[in-house]
Scaffold this motif. Structure first.
Motif, PDB file in Angstrom:
ATOM      1  N   SER A 104       0.841  -1.184   0.000  1.00 28.81           N
ATOM      2  CA  SER A 104       0.000   0.000   0.000  1.00 28.81           C
ATOM      3  C   SER A 104       0.879   1.239   0.000  1.00 28.81           C
ATOM      4  CB  SER A 104      -0.886  -0.002   1.248  1.00 28.81           C
ATOM      5  OG  SER A 104      -0.082   0.139   2.407  1.00 28.81           O
ATOM      6  N   LYS A 105       0.298   2.382  -0.316  1.00 26.09           N
ATOM      7  CA  LYS A 105       1.095   3.607  -0.341  1.00 26.09           C
ATOM      8  C   LYS A 105       1.742   3.921   1.006  1.00 26.09           C
ATOM      9  CE  LYS A 105      -1.078   5.945  -4.243  1.00 26.09           C
ATOM     10  NZ  LYS A 105      -1.815   7.154  -4.688  1.00 26.09           N
ATOM     11  N   PRO A 106       1.012   3.810   2.153  1.00 24.37           N
ATOM     12  CA  PRO A 106       1.676   4.049   3.436  1.00 24.37           C
ATOM     13  C   PRO A 106       2.802   3.064   3.715  1.00 24.37           C
ATOM     14  CG  PRO A 106      -0.704   4.187   3.680  1.00 24.37           C
ATOM     15  CD  PRO A 106      -0.437   3.637   2.312  1.00 24.37           C
ATOM     16  N   ALA A 107       2.591   1.770   3.404  1.00 25.60           N
ATOM     17  CA  ALA A 107       3.630   0.769   3.655  1.00 25.60           C
ATOM     18  C   ALA A 107       4.837   1.019   2.760  1.00 25.60           C
ATOM     19  CB  ALA A 107       3.070  -0.625   3.421  1.00 25.60           C
ATOM     20  N   LEU A 108       4.571   1.388   1.497  1.00 24.34           N
ATOM     21  CA  LEU A 108       5.672   1.675   0.587  1.00 24.34           C
ATOM     22  C   LEU A 108       6.475   2.876   1.060  1.00 24.34           C
ATOM     23  CD1 LEU A 108       7.160   1.122  -2.040  1.00 24.34           C
ATOM     24  CD2 LEU A 108       5.467   2.542  -3.218  1.00 24.34           C
ATOM     25  N   ALA A 109       5.775   3.914   1.510  1.00 23.70           N
ATOM     26  CA  ALA A 109       6.480   5.099   2.010  1.00 23.70           C
ATOM     27  C   ALA A 109       7.337   4.755   3.214  1.00 23.70           C
ATOM     28  CB  ALA A 109       5.463   6.184   2.380  1.00 23.70           C
ATOM     29  N   ALA A 110       6.804   3.911   4.104  1.00 22.27           N
ATOM     30  CA  ALA A 110       7.568   3.504   5.288  1.00 22.27           C
ATOM     31  C   ALA A 110       8.797   2.712   4.895  1.00 22.27           C
ATOM     32  CB  ALA A 110       6.688   2.688   6.225  1.00 22.27           C
ATOM     33  N   ALA A 111       8.639   1.797   3.933  1.00 25.35           N
ATOM     34  CA  ALA A 111       9.767   0.982   3.500  1.00 25.35           C
ATOM     35  C   ALA A 111      10.849   1.840   2.848  1.00 25.35           C
ATOM     36  CB  ALA A 111       9.289  -0.094   2.527  1.00 25.35           C
ATOM     37  N   VAL A 112      10.433   2.811   2.030  1.00 27.42           N
ATOM     38  CA  VAL A 112      11.407   3.700   1.391  1.00 27.42           C
ATOM     39  C   VAL A 112      12.135   4.529   2.433  1.00 27.42           C
ATOM     40  CG1 VAL A 112      11.640   5.704  -0.120  1.00 27.42           C
ATOM     41  CG2 VAL A 112      10.212   3.785  -0.817  1.00 27.42           C
ATOM     42  N   ALA A 113      11.383   5.045   3.418  1.00 33.10           N
ATOM     43  CA  ALA A 113      12.016   5.849   4.463  1.00 33.10           C
ATOM     44  C   ALA A 113      13.038   5.038   5.238  1.00 33.10           C
ATOM     45  CB  ALA A 113      10.945   6.393   5.422  1.00 33.10           C
ATOM     46  N   ALA A 114      12.687   3.799   5.552  1.00 28.51           N
ATOM     47  CA  ALA A 114      13.632   2.941   6.286  1.00 28.51           C
ATOM     48  C   ALA A 114      14.860   2.648   5.448  1.00 28.51           C
ATOM     49  CB  ALA A 114      12.946   1.642   6.696  1.00 28.51           C
ATOM     50  N   ALA A 115      14.672   2.400   4.150  1.00 26.46           N
ATOM     51  CA  ALA A 115      15.815   2.133   3.277  1.00 26.46           C
ATOM     52  C   ALA A 115      16.739   3.337   3.217  1.00 26.46           C
ATOM     53  CB  ALA A 115      15.324   1.777   1.878  1.00 26.46           C
ATOM     54  N   PRO A 150      11.666  -2.265   8.768  1.00 28.67           N
ATOM     55  CA  PRO A 150      11.403  -1.320   7.674  1.00 28.67           C
ATOM     56  C   PRO A 150      10.101  -0.546   7.837  1.00 28.67           C
ATOM     57  CG  PRO A 150      12.254  -3.361   6.783  1.00 28.67           C
ATOM     58  CD  PRO A 150      11.986  -3.615   8.239  1.00 28.67           C
ATOM     59  N   VAL A 151       9.098  -1.140   8.487  1.00 28.23           N
ATOM     60  CA  VAL A 151       7.837  -0.438   8.702  1.00 28.23           C
ATOM     61  C   VAL A 151       7.882   0.409   9.966  1.00 28.23           C
ATOM     62  CG1 VAL A 151       5.371  -0.755   9.197  1.00 28.23           C
ATOM     63  CG2 VAL A 151       6.478  -2.087   7.392  1.00 28.23           C
ATOM     64  N   ASP A 152       8.434  -0.127  11.049  1.00 25.64           N
ATOM     65  CA  ASP A 152       8.366   0.575  12.327  1.00 25.64           C
ATOM     66  C   ASP A 152       9.478   1.595  12.543  1.00 25.64           C
ATOM     67  OD1 ASP A 152       6.024  -0.590  13.103  1.00 25.64           O
ATOM     68  OD2 ASP A 152       6.952  -2.191  14.278  1.00 25.64           O
ATOM     69  N   ALA A 153      10.608   1.450  11.892  1.00 22.42           N
ATOM     70  CA  ALA A 153      11.691   2.421  12.088  1.00 22.42           C
ATOM     71  C   ALA A 153      11.253   3.852  11.794  1.00 22.42           C
ATOM     72  CB  ALA A 153      12.910   2.038  11.245  1.00 22.42           C
ATOM     73  N   PRO A 154      10.538   4.111  10.693  1.00 20.36           N
ATOM     74  CA  PRO A 154      10.082   5.485  10.469  1.00 20.36           C
ATOM     75  C   PRO A 154       9.097   5.974  11.533  1.00 20.36           C
ATOM     76  CG  PRO A 154      10.035   4.239   8.420  1.00 20.36           C
ATOM     77  CD  PRO A 154      10.260   3.252   9.517  1.00 20.36           C
ATOM     78  N   ARG A 155       8.293   5.074  12.087  1.00 16.16           N
ATOM     79  CA  ARG A 155       7.365   5.455  13.159  1.00 16.16           C
ATOM     80  C   ARG A 155       8.122   5.850  14.422  1.00 16.16           C
ATOM     81  NH1 ARG A 155       3.567   0.086  12.387  1.00 16.16           N
ATOM     82  NH2 ARG A 155       2.313   0.830  10.631  1.00 16.16           N
ATOM     83  N   PHE A 156       9.221   5.143  14.688  1.00 17.20           N
ATOM     84  CA  PHE A 156       9.972   5.370  15.917  1.00 17.20           C
ATOM     85  C   PHE A 156      10.963   6.524  15.803  1.00 17.20           C
ATOM     86  CE2 PHE A 156       9.825   0.506  16.975  1.00 17.20           C
ATOM     87  CZ  PHE A 156       8.457   0.595  17.164  1.00 17.20           C
ATOM     88  N   ASP A 157      11.375   6.881  14.593  1.00 16.79           N
ATOM     89  CA  ASP A 157      12.553   7.714  14.384  1.00 16.79           C
ATOM     90  C   ASP A 157      12.505   9.044  15.135  1.00 16.79           C
ATOM     91  OD1 ASP A 157      13.879   9.873  12.046  1.00 16.79           O
ATOM     92  OD2 ASP A 157      15.121   8.278  12.904  1.00 16.79           O
TER      93      ASP A 157
END
Length: 262
Positions: A5-16, A81-88
């Protein structure tokens, strides 16, 4: 391969992007700001440590001025990859207040299984949490007796159940949106440590009653358990709810790790 999904993709890109960035300054504002935020005064870097025979990757946030304490943040079942952007942004805030913060990928020890979680998975992931606490205790300015283990969802179970055992190194544990339903085979060990459990009142994935069951189990094993209920409408939190979670987290850390004993 399934599409994100768009939110999951954004989270994965941010983590990368975080993983590829190496050592970066955390002086500039990050997303997810909260009303109590302080000026950023910390750095973020890629980190590695060994747990058993496995190399565990993650991020480490170092304060400009250490308060002598540290904390490990464990992700949930969706992985780092999903939670790192939430925690950052919240990890930066903790580090800006003096805490050394480590966010490890415990799935590096054993990936999330397709056929269901086993006892071997739980044992390996629990060991990563304990070794992460020990790793933070070796960092400059950190007292190894003042490192906490925090986790969200699956990570919250690993943090709380995994810390209430005789050989666990964490000074205290915090579990967010976690409960007995995640893994019913609680460890039989016990230890008298402070535990904080934070739960959303409308969580249906891991219900408040499941959280209370786990809290009761931890109390029977010697822990002193404090519970807090937040106004979350689902198991997955939005920005303001994360602000509430980390406000309770900071208060608990400050009380038990920074307040001098009477």
């Amino acid at each position: 391969m399934s599409r994100l999904s768009k939110p999951a993709l954004a989270a994965a890109v941010a983590a990368a992007l975080l993983f590829s960035a190496g050592h970066v300054s955390a002086q500039a504002p990050a997303s997810g700001g909260c009303p109590e935020d302080v000026r950023h005064n910390a750095t973020r870097a890629a980190a590695e440590f060994v747990s058993g025979s496995d190399t565990i990757r993650g991020y480490i946030y170092r304060p400009a001025i250490s308060n002598g304490a540290g904390i490990v943040l464990l992700h949930g079942a969706q992985g780092l990859p999903v939670d790192a952007p939430r925690f950052d942004a919240h990890a930066i805030q903790l580090a800006s207040r003096g805490y050394t913060v480590l966010v490890p990928s415990y799935f590096d020890a054993r990936p999330w299984p397709r056929q269901g979680v086993t006892g071997r998975d739980m044992t390996a992931w629990t060991k990563v949490g304990a070794d992460a606490v020990r790793h933070v205790g070796t960092q400059a300015g950190v007292n190894p007796a003042k490192v906490a283990l925090w986790g969200y969802s699956y990570g919250g179970y690993l943090a709380t159940d995994g810390s209430v055992r005789e050989d666990a190194p964490a000074a205290l544990a915090i579990g967010v949106s976690t409960g007995q339903a995640i893994w019913g085979q609680n460890d039989r060990g016990g230890r008298a440590i402070p535990v904080l459990m934070i739960h959303g009142r409308a969580d249906t994935a891991v219900t408040p009653s499941s959280m209370r069951d786990l809290a009761a189990n931890l109390r029977r094993r010697g822990a002193t358990v404090q519970t807090e209920t937040i106004d979350a409408q689902s198991h997955v939190y939005d920005g303001p709810v994360w602000c509430d979670v980390f406000r309770y987290t900071r208060q608990f850390l400050d009380t038990h790790l920074l307040t001098p004993a009477a």
